[in-house]
Each structure stands twice: as C-alpha cells, then as structure tokens.
Design a protein around this motif. Sequence first.
Motif, PDB file in Angstrom:
ATOM      1  N   VAL A   7      29.436  54.397  30.836  1.00  0.00           N
ATOM      2  CA  VAL A   7      29.036  53.042  30.439  1.00  0.00           C
ATOM      3  C   VAL A   7      30.289  52.204  30.227  1.00  0.00           C
ATOM      4  CG1 VAL A   7      27.785  51.647  28.752  1.00  0.00           C
ATOM      5  CG2 VAL A   7      26.979  53.956  29.296  1.00  0.00           C
ATOM      6  N   GLY A   8      30.338  51.038  30.860  1.00  0.00           N
ATOM      7  CA  GLY A   8      31.497  50.176  30.730  1.00  0.00           C
ATOM      8  C   GLY A   8      31.113  48.767  30.315  1.00  0.00           C
ATOM      9  N   LEU A   9      31.934  48.165  29.470  1.00  0.00           N
ATOM     10  CA  LEU A   9      31.762  46.782  29.048  1.00  0.00           C
ATOM     11  C   LEU A   9      32.686  45.892  29.871  1.00  0.00           C
ATOM     12  CD1 LEU A   9      31.913  47.354  25.173  1.00  0.00           C
ATOM     13  CD2 LEU A   9      29.907  47.418  26.647  1.00  0.00           C
ATOM     14  N   ILE A  10      32.183  44.737  30.289  1.00  0.00           N
ATOM     15  CA  ILE A  10      32.967  43.790  31.075  1.00  0.00           C
ATOM     16  C   ILE A  10      32.902  42.432  30.396  1.00  0.00           C
ATOM     17  CG2 ILE A  10      33.159  42.587  33.285  1.00  0.00           C
ATOM     18  CD1 ILE A  10      31.929  45.082  34.599  1.00  0.00           C
ATOM     19  N   THR A  11      34.081  41.882  30.099  1.00  0.00           N
ATOM     20  CA  THR A  11      34.180  40.577  29.446  1.00  0.00           C
ATOM     21  C   THR A  11      35.062  39.666  30.284  1.00  0.00           C
ATOM     22  OG1 THR A  11      33.935  41.525  27.225  1.00  0.00           O
ATOM     23  CG2 THR A  11      34.989  39.368  27.372  1.00  0.00           C
ATOM     24  N   VAL A  12      34.588  38.455  30.513  1.00  0.00           N
ATOM     25  CA  VAL A  12      35.390  37.442  31.200  1.00  0.00           C
ATOM     26  C   VAL A  12      36.020  36.542  30.146  1.00  0.00           C
ATOM     27  CG1 VAL A  12      35.354  35.472  32.771  1.00  0.00           C
ATOM     28  CG2 VAL A  12      33.953  37.498  33.259  1.00  0.00           C
ATOM     29  N   SER A  13      37.344  36.402  30.205  1.00  0.00           N
ATOM     30  CA  SER A  13      38.039  35.546  29.245  1.00  0.00           C
ATOM     31  C   SER A  13      38.670  34.355  29.949  1.00  0.00           C
ATOM     32  CB  SER A  13      39.114  36.334  28.486  1.00  0.00           C
ATOM     33  OG  SER A  13      40.127  36.802  29.364  1.00  0.00           O
ATOM     34  N   TYR A  14      38.695  33.251  29.226  1.00  0.00           N
ATOM     35  CA  TYR A  14      39.435  32.067  29.665  1.00  0.00           C
ATOM     36  C   TYR A  14      39.868  31.324  28.408  1.00  0.00           C
ATOM     37  CZ  TYR A  14      40.735  27.621  31.701  1.00  0.00           C
ATOM     38  OH  TYR A  14      41.435  26.483  32.047  1.00  0.00           O
ATOM     39  N   ASN A  15      41.134  31.438  28.074  1.00  0.00           N
ATOM     40  CA  ASN A  15      41.652  30.879  26.825  1.00  0.00           C
ATOM     41  C   ASN A  15      40.797  31.330  25.642  1.00  0.00           C
ATOM     42  OD1 ASN A  15      43.690  29.596  28.252  1.00  0.00           O
ATOM     43  ND2 ASN A  15      42.548  27.683  28.468  1.00  0.00           N
ATOM     44  N   SER A  16      40.561  32.626  25.591  1.00  0.00           N
ATOM     45  CA  SER A  16      39.626  33.214  24.619  1.00  0.00           C
ATOM     46  C   SER A  16      40.311  34.027  23.539  1.00  0.00           C
ATOM     47  CB  SER A  16      38.621  34.112  25.359  1.00  0.00           C
ATOM     48  OG  SER A  16      37.960  33.424  26.379  1.00  0.00           O
ATOM     49  N   HIS A  40      42.978  33.481  34.389  1.00  0.00           N
ATOM     50  CA  HIS A  40      44.229  32.706  34.392  1.00  0.00           C
ATOM     51  C   HIS A  40      44.351  31.851  33.132  1.00  0.00           C
ATOM     52  CE1 HIS A  40      47.836  31.634  36.491  1.00  0.00           C
ATOM     53  NE2 HIS A  40      47.567  30.331  36.465  1.00  0.00           N
ATOM     54  N   SER A  41      44.182  32.482  31.966  1.00  0.00           N
ATOM     55  CA  SER A  41      44.295  31.764  30.696  1.00  0.00           C
ATOM     56  C   SER A  41      45.720  31.277  30.470  1.00  0.00           C
ATOM     57  CB  SER A  41      43.898  32.680  29.538  1.00  0.00           C
ATOM     58  OG  SER A  41      42.529  33.011  29.602  1.00  0.00           O
ATOM     59  N   SER A  42      45.831  30.187  29.718  1.00  0.00           N
ATOM     60  CA  SER A  42      47.153  29.688  29.321  1.00  0.00           C
ATOM     61  C   SER A  42      47.502  30.098  27.895  1.00  0.00           C
ATOM     62  CB  SER A  42      47.194  28.162  29.445  1.00  0.00           C
ATOM     63  OG  SER A  42      46.187  27.562  28.644  1.00  0.00           O
ATOM     64  N   ASP A  43      46.581  30.777  27.209  1.00  0.00           N
ATOM     65  CA  ASP A  43      46.873  31.265  25.852  1.00  0.00           C
ATOM     66  C   ASP A  43      47.189  32.756  25.910  1.00  0.00           C
ATOM     67  OD1 ASP A  43      44.443  32.539  26.205  1.00  0.00           O
ATOM     68  OD2 ASP A  43      43.455  31.621  24.472  1.00  0.00           O
ATOM     69  N   GLY A  60      44.917  35.370  39.267  1.00  0.00           N
ATOM     70  CA  GLY A  60      45.948  34.369  39.501  1.00  0.00           C
ATOM     71  C   GLY A  60      45.450  32.945  39.450  1.00  0.00           C
ATOM     72  N   SER A  61      44.144  32.773  39.316  1.00  0.00           N
ATOM     73  CA  SER A  61      43.547  31.439  39.192  1.00  0.00           C
ATOM     74  C   SER A  61      42.210  31.600  38.486  1.00  0.00           C
ATOM     75  CB  SER A  61      43.345  30.797  40.570  1.00  0.00           C
ATOM     76  OG  SER A  61      42.438  31.568  41.353  1.00  0.00           O
ATOM     77  N   ASN A  62      41.660  30.497  38.019  1.00  0.00           N
ATOM     78  CA  ASN A  62      40.351  30.527  37.374  1.00  0.00           C
ATOM     79  C   ASN A  62      39.279  30.557  38.456  1.00  0.00           C
ATOM     80  OD1 ASN A  62      38.031  30.250  35.897  1.00  0.00           O
ATOM     81  ND2 ASN A  62      38.708  28.453  34.753  1.00  0.00           N
TER      82      ASN A  62
END
Length: 270
Positions: A7-16, A40-43, A60-62
């Motif tokens: 079982v695997g968890l998948i999370t998408v982050s963007y400046n999170s 490609h978060s900036s934080d 490499g990009s959003n």
Amino acid sequence: MTSSDRVGLITVSYNSARDLERFWAGRPFGPYRWTVVDNHSSDDSRRVARRLGAQVVALGSNRGFSAANNVGVAATDCDVLIFCNPDVTVTPDGVAALADGARRHGGLVAPQLVNADGSPQENGRGLPFPTRKLRHLLRRSDPAYLRFARPGELVEVVWAMGAALAVTRSDLAALGGWDDGFFVYYEDSDLGLRAWRYGMGVRLDGDVRWRHGWGRETARGFSATAWRHELASAARFYRKHPHCLVPVGPRARALGRVDAVRTRSEARHA
C-alpha cells in the motif's frame, strides 16, 4: 513483501511546505510508503517532505494535479494506491481500512473528511449538474449534491473529492489513470464517473474520518489563475460527460440511479 509494503500513499505538493509540516509531522502514515510528487515548488516542500519520511519526485515544471498523480503511480510498485493531499492527516488504521475496501469492493473508496472540530465535510457528491455546482459555489446548501457517511456506513456516491481516494493499481489502470488533460479541478469528478461507467463504483467509508484543511483557491475569493483553471476544466469535463449537462441517454439513467439513492449504505462486516 509485507501487507504495508503493498500500500502506497501519493501526495502532490505545490508550495505546500507549511501544510506538510502541519498535517504530516510525526509520521501519521505509520509503516506505509509515502511518495510526494512536487510540482516545481518555490518553497521548501521537497526538503520538508524528505525530512518527514517521504520519497520525493521533483518535477521540473508544474504539470498539474492529475499528471503529477500519474507520475506518483509510476514511481511506486504498490498494489493499492491512496492519493492524499498535503492538507490531510492520514492514520495507519484508516490506510489499512481504505486499502481493504478498495480490494474488497473495487473502484474508488474515500474516507469521510472532517474539519478540525470533527464536523464532516461534503467530500462525497452527487451528479455534478452545472446548477448544483453553481449553488455550491454560491454557498447554498444542496442536500441533493452533498453526501456524507456516518460511522458504520459505507455509502455509495457519484464521485468523491480527490483530496483522499484509495484504488487498486489494477482498477486505476483499467480506468486509464488520472486524465492529465485536467490541470486542476474536475479531475476527481471525471475519475468517479469513469469508475461508474466501468462498473466499479465510488464509496465513502464513514469509519475512516481524516482531518482535511481544505484550502481551495476559488473558495477564498477571486483568483484569476484559479478561475481560469476552473473554467477550462469545466469545459473539458462537460465535453467528456455531456449527460451531466443534458441528462439523457443510458449513462445518464445509470448514474441517475446512483444519484437518487442518497442514503444507500452497506454492512461493514458482510
């Protein structure tokens, strides 16, 4: 391979970074594998996720929510996949229950998401008619559209919010994965309707109650970027599912039967 390895968890982050610190500190995912796909978060999202125990895939990009979810699927070999947002706090028992539900029933299984005070959020939904969507955006309560699961209930819904969803790898593959033509918004509605189309179904598990911060941009005031994505996704969705715009034909009738039964639940230990 142990059961938790499957079982695997998948999370998408963007400046999170802040949400990851707030909702994922202390390894709430227990022994399960957690993959964070960073758009490609900036934080400091990538650094924070690694420190908290995630495998991080840095893009490499959003590329948007759907495409990043598909990258996460490719980055893990787990049999059951649980997609969960950065602002959701998971529990090991809940992960196990959702994985069991996905294996037992097939299709999509979602927890009942809750607010910080324990009150339920409307992450289960009925048919996304434009009139229902508009009333919801205007903060007008619509019991025909909003669905909930109480403890002890496994409730059928037309679709469930993508903030937290479980599915087996084989079922997701049969559905063709997430449609990366949706950058953000409506991708969960689309996935749910496709699950019903293929005879899989969508359910809310009322015994799994996960806290969700819920920071959707279109709910917080005007954002030109957010609304541009909203409208583009809406156009794509109704082109794919015209029976949600004009409810006629066999697909509309099949989904109408699910939509009409607002309290259907199943015995948890059947």
